[in-house]
Scaffold this motif. Structure first.
Motif, PDB file in Angstrom:
ATOM      1  N   TYR A   1       0.692  -1.062  -0.111  1.00 32.69           N
ATOM      2  CA  TYR A   1       0.039  -0.134   0.094  1.00 32.69           C
ATOM      3  C   TYR A   1       0.885   1.181   0.007  1.00 32.69           C
ATOM      4  CZ  TYR A   1      -2.498   3.729   1.665  1.00 32.69           C
ATOM      5  OH  TYR A   1      -3.257   5.033   1.777  1.00 32.69           O
ATOM      6  N   LYS A   2       2.055   1.296   0.691  1.00 24.75           N
ATOM      7  CA  LYS A   2       2.972   2.423   1.042  1.00 24.75           C
ATOM      8  C   LYS A   2       3.396   2.880  -0.563  1.00 24.75           C
ATOM      9  CE  LYS A   2       6.849   4.063   3.417  1.00 24.75           C
ATOM     10  NZ  LYS A   2       7.425   4.410   2.189  1.00 24.75           N
ATOM     11  N   GLU A   3       3.819   1.767  -1.236  1.00 20.13           N
ATOM     12  CA  GLU A   3       4.499   1.811  -2.684  1.00 20.13           C
ATOM     13  C   GLU A   3       3.277   2.456  -3.394  1.00 20.13           C
ATOM     14  OE1 GLU A   3       5.890  -1.973  -3.697  1.00 20.13           O
ATOM     15  OE2 GLU A   3       7.619  -1.954  -2.154  1.00 20.13           O
ATOM     16  N   TRP A   4       2.011   1.770  -3.573  1.00 20.70           N
ATOM     17  CA  TRP A   4       1.153   2.296  -4.134  1.00 20.70           C
ATOM     18  C   TRP A   4       0.635   3.723  -4.150  1.00 20.70           C
ATOM     19  CZ3 TRP A   4      -4.024   2.842  -2.324  1.00 20.70           C
ATOM     20  CH2 TRP A   4      -5.033   2.936  -3.342  1.00 20.70           C
ATOM     21  N   ALA A   5       0.463   3.942  -2.847  1.00 22.44           N
ATOM     22  CA  ALA A   5       0.066   5.245  -2.356  1.00 22.44           C
ATOM     23  C   ALA A   5       0.954   6.573  -2.831  1.00 22.44           C
ATOM     24  CB  ALA A   5      -0.138   5.242  -0.679  1.00 22.44           C
ATOM     25  N   GLU A   6       2.522   6.118  -2.499  1.00 20.45           N
ATOM     26  CA  GLU A   6       3.378   7.126  -2.917  1.00 20.45           C
ATOM     27  C   GLU A   6       3.456   7.409  -4.688  1.00 20.45           C
ATOM     28  OE1 GLU A   6       6.932   5.338  -1.625  1.00 20.45           O
ATOM     29  OE2 GLU A   6       6.726   6.148   0.429  1.00 20.45           O
ATOM     30  N   THR A   7       2.730   6.654  -5.263  1.00 18.51           N
ATOM     31  CA  THR A   7       2.902   6.659  -6.808  1.00 18.51           C
ATOM     32  C   THR A   7       1.615   7.187  -7.337  1.00 18.51           C
ATOM     33  OG1 THR A   7       2.679   4.466  -7.269  1.00 18.51           O
ATOM     34  CG2 THR A   7       4.845   5.185  -7.154  1.00 18.51           C
ATOM     35  N   ASP A   8       0.270   6.382  -6.957  1.00 12.10           N
ATOM     36  CA  ASP A   8      -0.829   6.470  -7.405  1.00 12.10           C
ATOM     37  C   ASP A   8      -1.775   7.336  -6.707  1.00 12.10           C
ATOM     38  OD1 ASP A   8       0.077   4.872  -9.608  1.00 12.10           O
ATOM     39  OD2 ASP A   8      -0.685   3.029  -8.569  1.00 12.10           O
ATOM     40  N   LEU A   9      -1.689   7.855  -5.672  1.00 12.81           N
ATOM     41  CA  LEU A   9      -2.684   8.357  -4.615  1.00 12.81           C
ATOM     42  C   LEU A   9      -2.491   9.960  -4.933  1.00 12.81           C
ATOM     43  CD1 LEU A   9      -3.147   6.784  -1.468  1.00 12.81           C
ATOM     44  CD2 LEU A   9      -4.887   6.784  -3.485  1.00 12.81           C
ATOM     45  N   LYS A  10      -3.363  10.446  -5.071  1.00 11.95           N
ATOM     46  CA  LYS A  10      -3.285  12.225  -5.175  1.00 11.95           C
ATOM     47  C   LYS A  10      -4.517  12.779  -4.400  1.00 11.95           C
ATOM     48  CE  LYS A  10      -3.062  16.035  -8.299  1.00 11.95           C
ATOM     49  NZ  LYS A  10      -3.037  16.621  -9.564  1.00 11.95           N
ATOM     50  N   ASP A  11      -4.322  13.563  -3.271  1.00 10.68           N
ATOM     51  CA  ASP A  11      -5.282  14.306  -2.534  1.00 10.68           C
ATOM     52  C   ASP A  11      -6.090  13.195  -2.168  1.00 10.68           C
ATOM     53  OD1 ASP A  11      -5.524  16.825  -4.975  1.00 10.68           O
ATOM     54  OD2 ASP A  11      -4.480  16.801  -3.211  1.00 10.68           O
ATOM     55  N   GLY A  12      -5.674  12.082  -1.586  1.00 11.02           N
ATOM     56  CA  GLY A  12      -6.476  10.946  -0.952  1.00 11.02           C
ATOM     57  C   GLY A  12      -7.454  10.188  -1.733  1.00 11.02           C
ATOM     58  N   GLU A  13      -7.269  10.355  -3.141  1.00  4.38           N
ATOM     59  CA  GLU A  13      -8.168   9.630  -3.954  1.00  4.38           C
ATOM     60  C   GLU A  13      -7.242   8.694  -4.855  1.00  4.38           C
ATOM     61  OE1 GLU A  13     -10.729  12.178  -6.310  1.00  4.38           O
ATOM     62  OE2 GLU A  13     -11.631  13.048  -4.523  1.00  4.38           O
ATOM     63  N   ALA A  14      -7.796   7.491  -5.373  1.00  7.03           N
ATOM     64  CA  ALA A  14      -7.334   6.634  -6.067  1.00  7.03           C
ATOM     65  C   ALA A  14      -7.040   7.297  -7.567  1.00  7.03           C
ATOM     66  CB  ALA A  14      -7.941   5.375  -6.172  1.00  7.03           C
ATOM     67  N   ALA A  15      -6.019   7.079  -8.009  1.00  2.00           N
ATOM     68  CA  ALA A  15      -5.553   7.613  -9.442  1.00  2.00           C
ATOM     69  C   ALA A  15      -6.573   6.695 -10.225  1.00  2.00           C
ATOM     70  CB  ALA A  15      -4.223   7.347  -9.902  1.00  2.00           C
ATOM     71  N   LYS A  16      -7.136   7.170 -11.220  1.00  2.00           N
ATOM     72  CA  LYS A  16      -8.150   6.449 -12.025  1.00  2.00           C
ATOM     73  C   LYS A  16      -7.435   6.070 -13.403  1.00  2.00           C
ATOM     74  CE  LYS A  16     -11.205   7.690  -9.309  1.00  2.00           C
ATOM     75  NZ  LYS A  16     -11.778   6.671  -8.353  1.00  2.00           N
ATOM     76  N   LYS A  17      -7.516   4.616 -13.423  1.00  2.00           N
ATOM     77  CA  LYS A  17      -6.617   3.943 -14.595  1.00  2.00           C
ATOM     78  C   LYS A  17      -7.631   3.449 -15.787  1.00  2.00           C
ATOM     79  CE  LYS A  17      -2.774   4.441 -12.221  1.00  2.00           C
ATOM     80  NZ  LYS A  17      -2.184   3.175 -11.842  1.00  2.00           N
ATOM     81  N   ARG A  18      -7.500   4.114 -16.757  1.00  2.00           N
ATOM     82  CA  ARG A  18      -8.313   3.609 -17.989  1.00  2.00           C
ATOM     83  C   ARG A  18      -7.872   1.913 -18.268  1.00  2.00           C
ATOM     84  NH1 ARG A  18      -4.368   1.758 -19.737  1.00  2.00           N
ATOM     85  NH2 ARG A  18      -2.995   2.315 -21.238  1.00  2.00           N
ATOM     86  N   THR A  19      -8.933   1.577 -18.855  1.00  2.00           N
ATOM     87  CA  THR A  19      -8.904  -0.036 -19.456  1.00  2.00           C
ATOM     88  C   THR A  19      -9.182  -0.044 -20.779  1.00  2.00           C
ATOM     89  OG1 THR A  19      -9.704  -0.645 -17.130  1.00  2.00           O
ATOM     90  CG2 THR A  19      -9.620  -2.319 -19.090  1.00  2.00           C
ATOM     91  N   LEU A  20      -8.373  -0.685 -21.499  1.00  2.00           N
ATOM     92  CA  LEU A  20      -8.338  -0.772 -23.063  1.00  2.00           C
ATOM     93  C   LEU A  20      -8.616  -2.325 -23.508  1.00  2.00           C
ATOM     94  CD1 LEU A  20      -5.623   1.708 -23.991  1.00  2.00           C
ATOM     95  CD2 LEU A  20      -7.840   2.265 -23.835  1.00  2.00           C
ATOM     96  N   VAL A  21      -9.507  -2.522 -24.245  1.00  3.68           N
ATOM     97  CA  VAL A  21      -9.483  -3.852 -24.788  1.00  3.68           C
ATOM     98  C   VAL A  21      -9.674  -3.931 -26.104  1.00  3.68           C
ATOM     99  CG1 VAL A  21     -10.843  -6.055 -24.521  1.00  3.68           C
ATOM    100  CG2 VAL A  21     -10.658  -4.435 -22.461  1.00  3.68           C
ATOM    101  N   ILE A  22      -9.245  -4.835 -26.864  1.00  3.05           N
ATOM    102  CA  ILE A  22      -9.524  -5.386 -28.275  1.00  3.05           C
ATOM    103  C   ILE A  22      -9.908  -6.647 -28.527  1.00  3.05           C
ATOM    104  CG2 ILE A  22      -8.517  -5.344 -30.601  1.00  3.05           C
ATOM    105  CD1 ILE A  22      -6.671  -3.214 -30.075  1.00  3.05           C
ATOM    106  N   ASN A  23     -11.041  -6.917 -29.336  1.00  2.00           N
ATOM    107  CA  ASN A  23     -11.420  -8.312 -29.371  1.00  2.00           C
ATOM    108  C   ASN A  23     -11.591  -8.649 -30.677  1.00  2.00           C
ATOM    109  OD1 ASN A  23     -12.495  -9.957 -26.818  1.00  2.00           O
ATOM    110  ND2 ASN A  23     -12.959  -7.844 -26.348  1.00  2.00           N
ATOM    111  N   TYR A  24     -11.214  -9.698 -31.414  1.00  2.00           N
ATOM    112  CA  TYR A  24     -11.238  -9.924 -32.703  1.00  2.00           C
ATOM    113  C   TYR A  24     -11.768 -11.483 -32.911  1.00  2.00           C
ATOM    114  CZ  TYR A  24     -10.183 -11.605 -37.266  1.00  2.00           C
ATOM    115  OH  TYR A  24     -10.258 -12.190 -38.659  1.00  2.00           O
ATOM    116  N   GLY A  25     -12.874 -11.626 -33.698  1.00  2.00           N
ATOM    117  CA  GLY A  25     -13.273 -12.989 -33.804  1.00  2.00           C
ATOM    118  C   GLY A  25     -13.846 -13.147 -35.253  1.00  2.00           C
TER     119      GLY A  25
END
Length: 389
Positions: free
Chosen positions: A250-274
């Motif tokens: 958590y300490k490592e995550w908080a130091e890099t990904d937290l800002k003003d006490g909120e979780a950094a929002k990470k986009r999700t990308l997906v490609i599907n081919y059929g």
């Protein structure tokens, strides 16, 4: 005479109602069966399971012709569990789909709650290439080993008419859960896809993204964004309850990904081919998925499957392999591998009723080696019946 006139009036009223409702249809699916399941490190269970392949549901749909080739339609659909009569998901009505649309020479344009382009669910999906579809438990293309977006709220969807077998599909959600916040604080879904269907070929290529800007981070829309330690902090549990390893992570995550006490929002990308090619007696299929989310899954998934006509029914067989990283696991130990195989047989007893049988096995390795979830490690055997109306 008065009785005759009254009777004629009543018949006329019912006739008008029948005419007005002539394009409205009540429909549904009830599927129930027995599921034997064993996940790694867990006990074997025997369950009466509703909707193992096709979710039990009822719905109302209708179309009104406006003239000049234009029409307005709607779909209202609610899921339920046939084993106990409860609502399948959520607490509100029509959680599977609540969608209104207009069709014409321009194509189809609609809005409401519906399934995403690759969900395999509802009226706007264009997913192809996997014989076992998005049902059958651990063999579902949208099972937990992959990354998928299910149904999204506040959606606008458009698809073009077919041009020589090709059609373009686009979808946008102004808030996958809610859109009552400032725009920049809603989680938005974006999807665009191309589908080809002509002669013996069906194929689709779909790109999707969720920006995860909102406060809701549902597992069926945002992927595996937070690990257990992060969820503990987000849910305001006492950090002293965490293990030493969780505190360090958590300490490592908080130091890099937290800002003003909120979780950094990470986009999700997906490609599907059929891709599917109907040879008559057999339809071989190929499917591929690429997924990428910082702090979540970065994976490649391949699937080979086929649908074969056997003894008056359909046999579906398929195998998948996935490799990549799951960054929600401790850094340096996040390499993941997974494969599964499955086979299902559907035999129609009539146009509306069918018997279904299925068996599947899943095996995870690397960081997923001991994951005690049947989608990653375990087996399932199912026998059931489906009736549609």
């Amino acid at each position: 005479m008065k009785k005759t006139l009254l009777a004629m009036g009543v018949l006329g009223a019912f006739s008008s109602l029948a005419f007005a409702a002539s394009n409205v249809t009540l429909y549904g699916v009830i599927e129930e069966g027995v599921l034997v399941e064993k996940a790694k490190h867990k006990d074997t269970t025997v369950q009466l399971r509703s909707g193992f392949d096709q979710g039990s549901r009822w719905g109302i749909k209708g179309v009104e012709e406006l003239g000049n080739g234009y029409a307005v339609g709607f779909i209202l659909e609610q899921g339920f569990n046939a084993d106990d009569g409860s609502i399948a998901s959520g607490t509100s009505g029509f959680t599977r789909e609540a969608f209104m649309y207009v069709t014409g020479g321009f194509g189809k344009l609609g809005a409401g709650r519906t399934g995403s382009l690759s969900s395999g669910a509802q009226s706007n999906t264009i997913l192809t290439g996997w014989a076992l579809g998005t049902g059958f438990g651990l063999s579902s293309w949208t099972s937990e080993i992959g990354t998928s977006f299910s149904r999204v709220n506040n959606t606008i969807a458009y698809n073009t008419p077919s041009f020589s077998g090709f059609s373009l599909h686009a979808m946008y959600s102004n808030g996958v859960g809610v859109d009552t916040n400032k725009w920049s604080k809603n989680s938005h879904y974006y999807g665009i896809g191309v589908k080809y269907q002509a002669n013996a070929i069906r194929s689709s290529l779909i790109f999707e993204a969720v920006d995860n800007k909102g406060t809701e981070v549902a597992s069926n829309t945002a992927g595996s964004l937070f690990n257990e330690a992060q969820w503990a902090v987000l849910n305001k549990y006492d950090p002293t309850d965490l293990t030493d390893a969780q505190k360090k992570e958590y300490k490592e995550w908080a130091e890099t990904d937290l800002k003003d006490g909120e979780a950094a929002k990470k986009r999700t990308l997906v490609i599907n081919y059929g891709f599917e090619y109907n040879l008559g007696a057999v339809t071989p299929m190929f499917a591929y998925q690429w997924a990428n989310q910082d702090g979540g899954k970065k994976t490649n998934m391949f699937g080979l499957s086929a649908k074969v006509g056997v003894a008056g029914g359909d046999l579906m067989v398929g195998g998948r392999y996935l490799f990549g990283e799951d960054e929600s696991i401790t850094k340096g130990e996040d390499k993941v591998r997974a494969w599964n195989i499955g086979a299902a047989y559907i035999y129609p007893l009539s146009k509306r009723t069918a018997v279904k049988a299925y068996a599947g096995y899943a095996d995870g390795s690397k960081a997923w080696k001991d994951k005690d979830n049947v989608a990653y490690n375990g087996y399932q055997v199912y026998l059931g019946m489906r009736h549609s109306f």
